[in-house]
Design a protein around this motif. Structure first.
Motif, short mmCIF file in Angstrom:
data_model
loop_
_atom_site.label_atom_id
_atom_site.label_comp_id
_atom_site.label_asym_id
_atom_site.label_seq_id
_atom_site.Cartn_x
_atom_site.Cartn_y
_atom_site.Cartn_z
N ILE A 379 0.84 -1.21 0.00
CA ILE A 379 0.00 0.00 0.00
C ILE A 379 0.87 1.25 0.00
N ILE A 380 1.94 1.23 0.81
CA ILE A 380 2.85 2.39 0.87
C ILE A 380 3.45 2.66 -0.51
N GLU A 381 3.87 1.61 -1.18
CA GLU A 381 4.47 1.79 -2.51
C GLU A 381 3.49 2.45 -3.46
N ARG A 382 2.26 1.97 -3.42
CA ARG A 382 1.23 2.53 -4.31
C ARG A 382 0.94 3.99 -3.97
N GLU A 383 0.80 4.26 -2.64
CA GLU A 383 0.44 5.61 -2.20
C GLU A 383 1.61 6.58 -2.31
N ALA A 384 2.82 6.11 -1.98
CA ALA A 384 4.00 6.99 -2.02
C ALA A 384 4.25 7.49 -3.44
N LEU A 385 4.05 6.60 -4.39
CA LEU A 385 4.30 6.98 -5.78
C LEU A 385 3.28 8.02 -6.26
N LYS A 386 2.10 8.01 -5.65
CA LYS A 386 1.07 8.99 -6.03
C LYS A 386 1.21 10.30 -5.25
N SER A 387 1.66 10.21 -4.00
CA SER A 387 1.66 11.37 -3.11
C SER A 387 2.85 12.30 -3.30
N PHE A 388 3.94 11.80 -3.90
CA PHE A 388 5.16 12.60 -4.02
C PHE A 388 5.60 12.69 -5.48
N GLU A 389 6.14 13.82 -5.84
CA GLU A 389 6.74 13.99 -7.16
C GLU A 389 8.23 13.66 -7.03
N TYR A 390 8.65 12.56 -7.63
CA TYR A 390 10.02 12.11 -7.46
C TYR A 390 10.67 11.89 -8.83
N GLU A 391 11.99 11.82 -8.82
CA GLU A 391 12.75 11.61 -10.07
C GLU A 391 13.35 10.22 -10.16
#
Length: 449
Positions: A379-391
């Motif tokens: 769940i964290i992986e799914r949510e983290a990828l949506k919640s943060f703009e990362y490179e």
């Protein structure tokens, strides 16, 4: 992680999951896996050490394995003794920096490296099936006792040499380092002031050497006008450092400084660290001809990385350092001698520390039952990828997302029922904002898991 082994061997509350019965079976499993030979066994200072050690030794002897009991010994001494006595494996009964109600069992290879997860999986299979090797009465292993401390100190004195004498305050945390580290510093020619050096098994400070737990060490360094303060955890595989001004030197800074010193000492090369290490290390060592390679968290991953990359040095931002020119066992005691050599060659620690870039690092521990960790991470992986703009994304151990001026690592602990968040940013405001969002993501994931 298996049923018994986590990221640092077996580590549980004593007489709950970690019982003499389990220690006996681990001894039998290891003896079965080895099929004979010789094993070194050492313990830290915990009150449960003798109980678990005796059960483990009985299991080993029953499979025909000879055992050398080295008594209360820091983990690095076990690693050293394996080579000294040409053993086939080593075992340390320790829970490292965990509270006193915990203990653990960690197994070491002949080269001083901890058992890999693949090797631990083999032990688990034998444990689960209980298909233990049994030998006849006249083939039972022999038990002997040895004390390798003198040889260990002598060997370090062949490698580390100081031109000047220093005042060192040493806080062993009432752990196994009490029996070795102060004596080594004295043999190096230093004046040693010892704190928490009675190995009672009752710890008067938190064992993890950090700014909060080392307040008394910092005060003592200042009052005694000492040159440096050095601290260890329960089994002395870690080091914490206080500078000559009485300030705790952040882990990232000591890791950067010692990596830089090793590059100066041995020439350009690779430095191995873990996914929870910050940008300061890269920024500090690149001008010195160093290149950072990140691996999974845990000393075995660092040791494997060192061997694979033929690295100059490896360390975690937890004070766990592996010096390949010495051994592949994490060694906080040798690390202490190395810090003194660095001061001797390069100058006061407070001045050296100014050269390392400072960013804002924040860490959080969020309670999470072990059985929920896997689902929560999904769940964290799914949510983290949506919640943060990362490179950039690194997923070799948990999830690390990066941008040019910040990074966040979400990772389940391998030793405790917690989820860890580690992050770094260039400003305090940005770090606090990231931590607030990261906590929300983790807490929601644990609820949903």
């Amino acid at each position: 992680m298996g049923k018994y082994f986590g990221t640092s061997g077996i580590r549980e509350i004593v007489n709950e999951r970690l019982t003499p019965e389990l220690a006996l079976k681990v001894g039998k499993a290891l003896g079965t896996y080895l099929g004979g030979g010789k094993v070194i066994v050492g313990i830290d200072t915990r009150t449960s050490g003798e109980m678990l050690k005796n059960a483990l030794i009985s299991g080993l002897l029953s499979t025909g394995v000879d055992v050398i009991d080295i008594g209360i010994s820091p983990t690095p001494l076990t690693g050293f003794a394996i080579k000294l006595y040409e053993a086939d494996a080593g075992v340390t009964i320790t829970a490292s920096h965990n509270p006193p109600e915990y203990n653990g069992i960690k197994v070491w290879q002949p080269n001083g490296m901890a058992y890999t997860s693949e090797m631990e999986n083999e032990l688990e299979k034998i444990l689960e099936s209980e298909s233990f090797r049994k030998v006849a009465w006249n083939e039972i292993g022999k038990l002997s006792h040895a004390d390798p401390k003198g040889e260990y100190i002598k060997k370090i004195l062949d490698i580390i040499e100081l031109e000047t004498s220093y005042t060192v305050v040493l806080d062993s945390g009432n752990g196994a380092g009490s029996l070795v580290s102060p004596y080594l510093q004295r043999e190096l020619g230093n004046r040693v002031i010892s704190l928490n050096a009675h190995p009672s098994g009752y710890f008067v400070r938190e064992l993890e050497p950090n700014a909060k737990s080392l307040e008394w060490l910092a005060k003592t360094v200042k009052v005694m006008k000492a040159d440096v303060g050095i601290a260890h955890d329960g089994d002395a595989d870690r080091i914490g450092v206080v500078d000559d001004q009485g300030n705790f030197v952040e882990y990232e800074v000591t890791l950067s400084l010692i990596s830089g010193y090793m590059l100066r000492k041995f020439g350009k090369g690779r430095i191995i660290t873990t996914v929870d290490a910050g940008f300061a290390l890269d920024d500090y060592i690149m001008p010195l001809g160093g290149e950072v390679v990140r691996v999974k968290v845990g000393d075995v991953a660092v040791a494997e990385g060192i061997v694979k990359e033929n690295a100059v040095f490896g360390g975690e931002p937890s004070g766990t350092w592996i010096i390949p020119q010495w051994n592949l066992t994490p060694d906080g005691i040798f690390a202490g001698a190395l810090v003194l050599e660095m001061i001797d060659k390069l100058g006061p620690l407070s001045e050296l520390a100014k050269e390392v870039p400072r960013y804002v690092t924040m860490r959080a521990k969020i309670p999470c039952p072990n059985e929920k960790k896997k689902k929560a991470m999904e769940i964290i992986e799914r949510e983290a990828l949506k919640s943060f703009e990362y490179e950039k994304l690194i997923d070799i151990d948990g999830i690390r997302i990066e941008n040019s001026d910040w990074w966040i690592l979400f990772r389940p602990s391998g030793t405790e029922p917690i989820m860890r968040i580690t992050l770094e940013a260039h400003t305090k405001e940005k770090a606090e904002e990231l931590m607030r969002k990261a906590k929300e993501v983790v807490e929601r994931a644990i609820r949903e898991a």
